[in-house]
Design a protein around this motif. Sequence first.
Motif, PDB file in Angstrom:
ATOM      1  N   ALA A  15       0.824  -1.205   0.000  1.00  0.00           N
ATOM      2  CA  ALA A  15       0.000   0.000   0.000  1.00  0.00           C
ATOM      3  C   ALA A  15       0.860   1.259   0.000  1.00  0.00           C
ATOM      4  CB  ALA A  15      -0.920  -0.013   1.219  1.00  0.00           C
ATOM      5  N   LEU A  16       1.932   1.223   0.785  1.00  0.00           N
ATOM      6  CA  LEU A  16       2.817   2.384   0.839  1.00  0.00           C
ATOM      7  C   LEU A  16       3.469   2.643  -0.512  1.00  0.00           C
ATOM      8  CD1 LEU A  16       4.522   1.872   4.280  1.00  0.00           C
ATOM      9  CD2 LEU A  16       3.056   3.757   3.630  1.00  0.00           C
ATOM     10  N   LEU A  17       3.928   1.572  -1.134  1.00  0.00           N
ATOM     11  CA  LEU A  17       4.599   1.743  -2.423  1.00  0.00           C
ATOM     12  C   LEU A  17       3.635   2.284  -3.466  1.00  0.00           C
ATOM     13  CD1 LEU A  17       6.782  -1.475  -2.461  1.00  0.00           C
ATOM     14  CD2 LEU A  17       7.570   0.875  -2.252  1.00  0.00           C
ATOM     15  N   CYS A  18       2.411   1.743  -3.446  1.00  0.00           N
ATOM     16  CA  CYS A  18       1.436   2.221  -4.428  1.00  0.00           C
ATOM     17  C   CYS A  18       1.148   3.697  -4.209  1.00  0.00           C
ATOM     18  CB  CYS A  18       0.144   1.407  -4.321  1.00  0.00           C
ATOM     19  SG  CYS A  18       0.351  -0.285  -4.898  1.00  0.00           S
ATOM     20  N   ALA A  19       0.916   4.066  -2.960  1.00  0.00           N
ATOM     21  CA  ALA A  19       0.565   5.451  -2.684  1.00  0.00           C
ATOM     22  C   ALA A  19       1.675   6.395  -3.101  1.00  0.00           C
ATOM     23  CB  ALA A  19       0.256   5.612  -1.200  1.00  0.00           C
ATOM     24  N   TRP A 617       3.300   6.744  23.125  1.00  0.00           N
ATOM     25  CA  TRP A 617       3.231   5.282  23.185  1.00  0.00           C
ATOM     26  C   TRP A 617       3.154   4.705  21.771  1.00  0.00           C
ATOM     27  CZ3 TRP A 617      -1.024   8.273  24.494  1.00  0.00           C
ATOM     28  CH2 TRP A 617      -2.193   8.075  23.745  1.00  0.00           C
ATOM     29  N   VAL A 618       3.501   3.420  21.682  1.00  0.00           N
ATOM     30  CA  VAL A 618       3.418   2.719  20.399  1.00  0.00           C
ATOM     31  C   VAL A 618       2.375   1.617  20.523  1.00  0.00           C
ATOM     32  CG1 VAL A 618       5.822   3.180  19.810  1.00  0.00           C
ATOM     33  CG2 VAL A 618       5.265   1.077  20.995  1.00  0.00           C
ATOM     34  N   ASP A 619       1.699   1.362  19.415  1.00  0.00           N
ATOM     35  CA  ASP A 619       0.729   0.271  19.343  1.00  0.00           C
ATOM     36  C   ASP A 619       1.153  -0.632  18.190  1.00  0.00           C
ATOM     37  OD1 ASP A 619      -1.602  -1.356  18.733  1.00  0.00           O
ATOM     38  OD2 ASP A 619      -2.688  -0.035  20.105  1.00  0.00           O
ATOM     39  N   ALA A 620       1.567  -1.858  18.528  1.00  0.00           N
ATOM     40  CA  ALA A 620       2.120  -2.760  17.516  1.00  0.00           C
ATOM     41  C   ALA A 620       1.055  -3.302  16.586  1.00  0.00           C
ATOM     42  CB  ALA A 620       2.855  -3.911  18.201  1.00  0.00           C
ATOM     43  N   LYS A 621      -0.184  -3.344  17.030  1.00  0.00           N
ATOM     44  CA  LYS A 621      -1.260  -3.855  16.172  1.00  0.00           C
ATOM     45  C   LYS A 621      -1.740  -2.774  15.214  1.00  0.00           C
ATOM     46  CE  LYS A 621      -4.724  -6.557  14.902  1.00  0.00           C
ATOM     47  NZ  LYS A 621      -4.577  -7.858  14.251  1.00  0.00           N
ATOM     48  N   HIS A 622      -1.840  -1.564  15.707  1.00  0.00           N
ATOM     49  CA  HIS A 622      -2.278  -0.452  14.855  1.00  0.00           C
ATOM     50  C   HIS A 622      -1.130   0.174  14.084  1.00  0.00           C
ATOM     51  CE1 HIS A 622      -6.186   0.372  17.345  1.00  0.00           C
ATOM     52  NE2 HIS A 622      -6.290  -0.662  16.518  1.00  0.00           N
ATOM     53  N   HIS A 623       0.089  -0.237  14.394  1.00  0.00           N
ATOM     54  CA  HIS A 623       1.270   0.275  13.702  1.00  0.00           C
ATOM     55  C   HIS A 623       1.306   1.795  13.775  1.00  0.00           C
ATOM     56  CE1 HIS A 623       0.971  -3.799  12.275  1.00  0.00           C
ATOM     57  NE2 HIS A 623      -0.127  -3.520  11.608  1.00  0.00           N
ATOM     58  N   ILE A 639       3.009   9.142  14.100  1.00  0.00           N
ATOM     59  CA  ILE A 639       3.408   8.352  12.932  1.00  0.00           C
ATOM     60  C   ILE A 639       2.420   7.211  12.791  1.00  0.00           C
ATOM     61  CG2 ILE A 639       5.254   6.995  11.863  1.00  0.00           C
ATOM     62  CD1 ILE A 639       7.227   8.404  13.697  1.00  0.00           C
ATOM     63  N   SER A 640       1.865   7.055  11.621  1.00  0.00           N
ATOM     64  CA  SER A 640       0.892   5.986  11.416  1.00  0.00           C
ATOM     65  C   SER A 640       1.224   5.129  10.210  1.00  0.00           C
ATOM     66  CB  SER A 640      -0.518   6.586  11.254  1.00  0.00           C
ATOM     67  OG  SER A 640      -0.525   7.515  10.191  1.00  0.00           O
ATOM     68  N   THR A 673       6.118  16.139  14.296  1.00  0.00           N
ATOM     69  CA  THR A 673       5.534  15.892  12.973  1.00  0.00           C
ATOM     70  C   THR A 673       5.624  14.444  12.525  1.00  0.00           C
ATOM     71  OG1 THR A 673       7.630  16.328  11.841  1.00  0.00           O
ATOM     72  CG2 THR A 673       6.224  18.222  12.341  1.00  0.00           C
ATOM     73  N   GLY A 674       6.523  13.677  13.145  1.00  0.00           N
ATOM     74  CA  GLY A 674       6.726  12.306  12.688  1.00  0.00           C
ATOM     75  C   GLY A 674       7.595  12.230  11.449  1.00  0.00           C
ATOM     76  N   LYS A 675       8.064  13.400  10.979  1.00  0.00           N
ATOM     77  CA  LYS A 675       8.892  13.411   9.776  1.00  0.00           C
ATOM     78  C   LYS A 675      10.364  13.182  10.149  1.00  0.00           C
ATOM     79  CE  LYS A 675       5.721  16.452   7.263  1.00  0.00           C
ATOM     80  NZ  LYS A 675       5.559  17.764   6.598  1.00  0.00           N
TER      81      LYS A 675
END
Length: 1957
Positions: A15-19, A617-623, A639-640, A673-675
């Motif tokens: 999905a990331l590559l396509c986007a 915090w981080v959520d490993a299921k929601h990435h 960051i999502s 910003t997560g950047k």
Amino acid sequence: MRRLRGSLLPLLLGALLCARGVPSSIDCSCGRNHFTCAVSAFGECTCIPAQWQCDGDNDCGDHSDEDGCMLPTCSPLDFHCDNGKCIRRSWVCDGDNDCEDDSDEQDCPPRECEEDEFSCQNGYCIRSLWHCDGDNDCGDNSDEQCDMRKCSEKEFRCSDGSCIAEHWFCDGDTDCKDGSDEESCPSDVPATTCSLEEFQCAYGRCILDIYHCDGDDDCGDWSDESDCSSHQPCRSGEFMCNSGLCINAGWRCDGDFDCDDQSDEKNCTTSMCTADQFRCKSGRCVRLSWRCDGEDDCSDNSDEESCENTGSPQCASDQFLCGNGRCIGQRKLCNGANDCGDGSDESPHQNCRPRTGEENCNLSNGGCSQKCQMARGTVQCTCHTGYRLLEDGRSCQDVNECAEEGYCSQGCTNSEGGFQCWCEQGYELRPDKRSCKALGPEPVLLFANRIDIRQVLPHRSEYTLLLNNLENAIALDFHHNKELVFWSDVTLDRIMRANLNGSNVEEVVSTGLESPGGLAIDWIHDKLYWTDSGTSRIEVANLDGTHRKVLLWENLEKPRAIALHPMEGTIYWTDWGNTPRIEYSSMDGSNRRIIADTHLFWPNGLTIDYAGHRMYWVDAKHHVIERADLDGRNRKAVISQGLPHPFAITVFEDSLYWTDWHTKSINSANKFTGKNQEIIRNKLHFPMDIHTLHPQRQPAAGKNRCGANNGGCTHLCLPNSKDYTCACPTGFRKTSSHTCAQSLDKFLLFARRMDIRRISFDTEDLSDDVIPLADVRSAVALDWDSKDDYVYWTDVSTDSISRAKWDGSGQEVVVDTSLESPAGLAIDWVTNKLYWTDAGTDRIEVSNTDGTMRTVLIWENLDRPRDIVVDPVGGFMYWTDWGANPKIERAGMDASSRLVIISSNLTWPNGLAIDYASQRLYWADAGMKTIEYANLDGNERKVLIGSNLPHPFGLTLYGERIYWTDWQAKSIQSAEKRTGQARETLQHNLENLMDIHVFHRHRPTVHTACGINNGGCSHLCLLAPLPKGYSCTCPTGINLQPDGKTCSPGMTSFLIFARRTDIRMVSLDIPYFADVVVSVNVTMKNTIAIGVDPQEGKVYWSDSTLRKISRAALDGSQYEDIITTGLLTTDGLAVDAIGRKVYWTDTGTNRIEVGNLDGSMRKVLVWQNLDSPRAVALYHEMGYMYWTDWGENAKLERSGMDGSGRRVLISHNLGWPNGLAVDKAGSQLLWADAHTERIEAADLNGANRHTLLSPVQHPYGLTLLDSYIYWTDWQTRSIHRADKDTGANVILVRANLPGLMDIQAVDRTRPLGFNKCSVRNGGCSHLCLPHPGGFSCACPTGIQLKNDEQSCDPSPETYLLFSSRGSIRRISLDTSDHTDVHVPVPELNNVISLDYDSVDGKIYYTDVFLDVIRRADLNGSSMETVIGHGLKTTDGLAVDWVARNLYWTDTGRNTIEVARLDGSCRKVLINNSLDEPRAIAAFPKKGYLFWTDWGHIAKIERANLDGSERKILINTDLGWPNGLTLDYDTRRIYWVDAHLDRIESADLNGKLRQVLVSQVSHPFALTQQDRWIYWTDWQTKSIQRVDKYSGRNKETVLANVEGLMDIIVVSPQRQTGTNACGVNNGGCTHLCFARASDFVCACPDESDGRPCSTVPGMVPPIPETTSVSQKSQTSPVRSGSSTTKPHTSLGAKEGNPHLPFALGPLFSLPIGVLTTSKDMPLSLAGIKNLRKFFFLCWLFSYPFPKSCSDNDAGLGLCTRKNGAVLATTGEGLHVSYITGGLLSVLVILVLIAALIIYRHKKSKFTDPGLGNLTYSNPSYRTSTQEVKIETIPKPTLYNQLCYRKEAGHDHSYTKEKIKIVEGICLLSGDESEWDDLKQIRSSRGGILRDHVCMKTDTVSIQASSGSLDDTETEQLLQEEQSECSSVNTAAATPERRGSLPDTGWKQQCKPSTESEV
């Protein structure tokens, strides 16, 4: 914690590559009159009217329509940026990039930086400390253009210049960022192999095998949990995969492969989704809230389809959203044009100001409040920078920059049209005026990597290891101030800590942990907090683990990450149970609140930004990485995307750092910003928790709420948001607001196999607490005794019963022998007895509570007894039996009145409990799944609980309730004891629950007869039912005497056997077989053979590991070692109780020996033709000894008990004849053969051989008593019995006894028999030994029997004495057996050198471990230290038995020293030109001293015994001359060369040299006796000998001896002869040295307080201290010590002006003329003759005064103050004395001048090319006592060669060999003239005088090298022959420390160093 599921990653990446690929692949084009905006990130195309381009309005939403446009001119107050932006002119050149294209900072004058600042290339100034700190502080990176750090020796440099640990190179793990550490690695790296006790993970790592299939992911890839068919069932709410792995039940059929075998997604139906879930097209269920959230959660995008109308598109902040959903620029609002197309941007939809049509910027600024401009005829208002246009299109409003996220790093203050950023304490504003930099050192990322903990610098490639060899490190934290790091290990279930440098690793919490996944340190109050998802708790303790408390336990499922805010007093944690959430509370556990519980699934990592006042915090299921305020508000995703499986997170400054399981990396990004995402480190092993190690991550600004005195709390002081709370450790109740109870009064005690826990009833929380116990492996049964606060438990893995205090202290094993499965335990608290059942031996036993006086109570008709309870009130005990016929029985506590009370409707009766109040017996039946009760006699039986009892096990009662454990329900439950109602669960999710009890302090007190004088019993007093009340009983195997109270002294008839680590007895007096350990208080390692003396009641045994024979009484007392030396493997042992001897065989030495029962008078009986002697048996009455030999030719032999008449009885059809026994009654011999698997018998002469038993699996020991034979069997691990005549009726005596060895059967009542030697020991002085014809006298080993055949000498006459590191031994040369006998000298560590003094009969030896020289008598007594200081490595030792002196070499100090034999009068003889002096030998009769030197230039030297006339005898063709000995008869020296591997000899002058033996391995020392040369050899580990004349007839005297060192011969012929020092020490006061023709007296280097004289017969008075003026006249005389005795000038003292120099005890000459000791430099023959003249005249002219009277002193004839000075008469000295003295002075001055010239001109001939040897002489390390052979270069053996370097035309050098002729080194190129030089000895002086050098121009006379002897040098210097040739002229060098004897001559001007000369 869950892994990233396999299906998610590729879909996400796709999905990331396509986007990201869309913009480059989609080409948007708009129609005419339209402008095409840039393609959006989602591939959308936007078209706007062409006239909207460059109108200053953001119509595209991404400013693409305004890029590159020439905007209107800025106002005069503003600056026009290159990109068209207008900024305030005051912002130009302020160091900030306000234009965002840096155009406002171009062409600025350079700013002057301060002294402590660094000047950036862009003009910024930053702190100097920030230069090269890895952080881009300048903004243009100019502050980080730094040189690479140098890697240390223990580091590897990567190709990118970074440094990693050296052992990471080629370890299969990529540690360099560029992977260069794994390049060019050898392909044949051996694969990791795990031990038998380990399990190998899929990727090769080894873990302990017990962690395989335990439900924990110990490998990290679940490979240790795959293929686990016997896995424990999962908890409720969990799903068990086919592999045995447990996962959350909600993950079943959710479309993610959570099981490693994908079994969670098999057999799924489509109707599994719940009401709050959305079903994807694939059938997968996702949360309903994830529908249309813009994220592809279904992986097929079905949750994002048909979402067009679900929400409004988002317009940019400076755009307007039209009613039709279109976005237009904000400026187009109310501009009179229908820009939206639906009119929603104009009136009436908008509140637009009516236009007049006459608007102009020149009129009232067009109505604009700030800036006005005309566009298309209309007025457009704009605002200055820092303001924004309001909706009226005219007014401007200040922009609140502080409201924009991340505008400032930390603090922000808004102002009208501007803002100001500021930083928290500990930070400083960077040059950009917006971001903050932490003050202090460079930040370090500290992260756990499962198998290690590492550090990485985030801004550079520095990567180091902190701790390694860890099992499974998960969570970690640090304490910066205390420099500690803490981590949790989920494999070991421990919390550990260490110093931050990796040292001092220690356990902090080691019990009660199951899965400690989170860890946090309170650095202000010094507390440790942790989460445990296994126990579902959050706990707290001090930093050392003390005062541990369960803080939170309710409503916790799987707490994971934890973070603290000590400044606020709060604690935050994540919980990823069935209802994932993030919570917080105060740090004392109060004020708990949920702050996030939506859109969470696996909240893994958690961190707090203390400066930014936020949490991440981080959520490993929601990435996703999210953030929120500390109260949970303003939650936002940072960051999502691109987060496959984030695990842990930390924050520092403006960056986030997190670990990811899937990518195995550490990443970073901007926290706002997560950047700016960046990979810090990848290809890691298993990155787990991560923290930033920096002081600002633990700011010290917070207030310690507990203060300095712990808040006044006795235990824990825990902060909260306002104050603090005092808290108590788990289970302890608070007695006041600040104090806690010191002990527990009542608690529930239960066993859990691997631990024992308690639940306090004193508190409300009912949290279980692990009792800290060691080595609990499989605890089953429990009981307690409140009287001593003891808890008792049984362990069926270690087969033991142990006890400890309830707090875990005082742990000890009570019973650990003869237990097989102790499953039940009960305490009689009245008589302090311990009762237990053993389901393995089917017995019930009792002992005192400390394990003593143990006895078997019931041994019949038991079939797997389980639980047991006692009733001291009624005198009964009750037990359950769940064998073939389950039942509940009772009997008296003394085993009387046994009765079955329940026998029906029972299956597995487990727990038992007595209710003393209601007189009822309760029990649990796991088969019937019931809890029942009945009266104590079994009547009125009723079911209490009959439902919901899957598998009850333990049972107990307390108060009104009953408590039980349940295996299957994994819980502890309770109910009302009368009705079974009111059931409740105290604890759940507890595996392996066993017994349970309630500890309290209210047991009923009972008064019994046993309480008074133990009931009159001698041993055990046991309670019994009335009317009897009690009975006495005895320990196992001992019978009670008829009085019913007293026990017999011990067993009378018994078996006794060895079991390697213990000795046990089985009584034959009682009707059952029970083994009892002989409780000897000693550790046994490998006890093999055993024997018994029934007369004294002692057992004898041999231990082949400890190599000794010991004995003790049968009760374990009187332990002593009788033989401790000379044993290797003593396999057989027999006690001759009649003759009072002990016999033994030794398979290692192949000997049979005998000795007295105390080990004395030891003698070797048989030593020839033995291969592997094992068992030995005696028949004293017949005088025979029998033994088995299982060597290559197995046989059974016989001889007399004195070793005579040896005969082989049986030699065929034998394999491993082990056991041997003599049947005296049946006159037969019996033996067991483990190879033929038979027990056989024969007559005593070997005839009539027949098989008794076959097959027997592996018999070892064999014995017989009465009509039975008994034997031990290795294979069955048992003791068996059979009839001795027929072999029938085989029964098992005892089983399950691993390590069985020898066995003996004893009947102490049987008479011993007649002793042949009973009358006066047979008349023998030493040993009296029987034989078939009577007896014979014998002597100890090595001593010959005298002619009277009865008496012996105390020691051999001639024998070898040798050392072998830890022992000194002797080998008699009087007898032929050559058996070594240990000399029992104590405290031997590393003995090297030996010598013997035949006068006093003492051994002298050096011990280089202790660095001492000691002596002892031959019997080992009177050991004393002779020299105890100032030694380094004393390799050689020699006794002068005539003068009573001791000489030694010290290789460490390169000296040869001497002292009296008692260690007094110590003196350094030689300390120059010694490199590695080794062996030394003295020839007192000749006055010679010889020694070897195996240093750089190997040589053998000789000197007089006083060190004078030193001469090199041999210095050619030598390698490592080790040993040295003298043949006093043939006047030759012998030496061994360990490098050339040969033995050589020469005469006493070094002539007539010959090689005796040319091939020896590695000889070390040698000695001579008669016609033999003996030597020790390191390599063959033997002592060997050859004929000294021929070198032939080589024999091995003794083989297989480790660590052989020195060897000498002690013989009456060796130490003979005498000399002048032999009588009255030669008249010397201290040291007397004999020489070839005379002797000298000498003084020690350090005064012993006695006056010393060098004149024989003169004893000077004790000197007194001189005055200061006298001291000033004393010149320094260099000696071995630092002090020199001053001599007072007689003339000065007595006022005599005619005395130019003083007379001492002997005499003196001026200017340093030397005395007669060895230390005389520059003394010449002429001077010596003059001295002789002086001395003789003086000696014969004046008598020696015996005393000095006052009158004599007044006349100047003597002095009492300064020793024995001989007085003179007359007015002055004779003119001849004066003339002689002046001539002497003149000669000495000339010689000194010559010496200075010589020193200046001499050159050194060295050549590094000489080395060609490859092995060093093995050295012995005194610390480790090991022999080390080093590979070092060594000069060529022919070390007499000199070299000359001549300069050639090209200034190169050529080497030319020079030969040495008797010490002169000449330079020559002509080989033909060397033979002529051999004849020049007589004319050598002339050669030197005329400077003739045979075609040379240089003569080098190296006197100090020892190449010239003393006489030769003196002749060369003096140019004349002298009859006196004993002067040593070795030139004094700065290294030389020889001391001068006190001669009385005053040394006024003697130079002490070469520089002074």
